[in-house]
Scaffold this motif. Structure first.
Motif, PDB file in Angstrom:
ATOM      1  N   ASP A 186       0.856  -1.164   0.000  1.00 50.91           N
ATOM      2  CA  ASP A 186       0.000   0.000   0.000  1.00 50.91           C
ATOM      3  C   ASP A 186       0.904   1.230   0.000  1.00 50.91           C
ATOM      4  O   ASP A 186       1.987   1.187   0.589  1.00 50.91           O
TER       5      ASP A 186
ATOM      6  N   ARG B 175      -4.779   6.401  -0.755  1.00 54.71           N
ATOM      7  CA  ARG B 175      -4.578   4.942  -0.723  1.00 54.71           C
ATOM      8  C   ARG B 175      -4.312   4.465  -2.138  1.00 54.71           C
ATOM      9  O   ARG B 175      -5.234   4.362  -2.947  1.00 54.71           O
TER      10      ARG B 175
ATOM     11  N   PRO C 104      -2.527   1.362  -3.576  1.00 55.31           N
ATOM     12  CA  PRO C 104      -1.786   0.101  -3.530  1.00 55.31           C
ATOM     13  C   PRO C 104      -1.171  -0.228  -4.889  1.00 55.31           C
ATOM     14  O   PRO C 104      -1.657   0.217  -5.931  1.00 55.31           O
ATOM     15  N   GLY C 105      -0.113  -1.011  -4.828  1.00 58.70           N
ATOM     16  CA  GLY C 105       0.555  -1.462  -6.042  1.00 58.70           C
ATOM     17  C   GLY C 105       0.964  -2.912  -5.899  1.00 58.70           C
ATOM     18  O   GLY C 105       1.028  -3.453  -4.794  1.00 58.70           O
ATOM     19  N   ALA C 106       1.227  -3.548  -7.033  1.00 60.93           N
ATOM     20  CA  ALA C 106       1.763  -4.902  -7.029  1.00 60.93           C
ATOM     21  C   ALA C 106       2.803  -5.010  -8.130  1.00 60.93           C
ATOM     22  O   ALA C 106       2.656  -4.390  -9.189  1.00 60.93           O
TER      23      ALA C 106
ATOM     24  N   PHE D 207      -1.062  -0.993 -10.784  1.00 62.18           N
ATOM     25  CA  PHE D 207      -1.728  -0.112  -9.831  1.00 62.18           C
ATOM     26  C   PHE D 207      -2.964   0.454 -10.521  1.00 62.18           C
ATOM     27  O   PHE D 207      -3.123   0.318 -11.740  1.00 62.18           O
TER      28      PHE D 207
END
Lengths: 120, 120
Positions: free
Chosen positions: B78, B86, B88-90, B107
């Motif tokens: 996050d 807010r 979040p990313g991956a 994201f």
């Protein structure tokens, strides 16, 4: 009950990407909490209303990576959908007694917003 | 050289979330390929131009989950940024010889697009 979160997450993933949404829902806890891009979704009925329409527009899905342990699993996958050709997603799920109780759900809403605008 | 992709991915993550972007870039291969929401980014210079501005607006980051093996790592985190609270990313990264050679970056662009529209 299987205690492996990764196994449950993969079974859930296989079900919905295989368009067997009812089987997918058997892995969702009644009191699931899902933090999705648009906000928090609470309960299996709300989750069904969120995820069901996505499965309807799903053309194809491919796993990019999946890891996990007994409590948590983290998945990234690519999907092709009717409105958006490349729509990857990622999910971090908590599993208890074989059911997903919490999901952090991530995808890019921008191309879906653009497709919606183009259609109207 | 350390062969563990997860270790490299975490070192990279620690560096950029700690605002030490130059140290972060030492984990990026010269010929990195990154598939990001807006498209493919090729080469360390282009990656720097993509990631640098994000680090500038970063307020805080928190790891949600991180897994991996010797070749691949998958992270979800996050972030709080100046325009988006807010975000979040991956990232799913491939590591060779201690450098990230490929990154699948995910994201939600929607809140950033909205913040940009609100600002203009």
């Amino acid at each position: 009950m299987d205690s492996s979160a990764l196994k449950t997450a993969l079974a859930y993933h296989d079900a919905w990407t295989g368009k067997d949404f009812e089987r997918a829902m058997t892995y969702i806890a009644d009191d699931i909490v899902c933090d999705a891009p648009a906000g928090r979704i609470e309960g299996a009925a709300a989750y069904r209303a969120f995820m069901g329409p996505f499965v309807e527009i799903l053309v194809h899905a491919e796993m990019i990576a999946a890891y996990g342990d007994d409590e948590t699993a983290l998945l990234m996958y690519d999907t092709e959908t009717i409105p958006v050709k490349r729509a990857p997603g990622a999910e971090c799920v908590t599993v208890k007694n074989g059911k997903i109780t919490y999901s952090r759900f991530l995808f890019d809403r921008a191309p879906f917003d653009a497709a919606r605008r183009a259609a109207t």
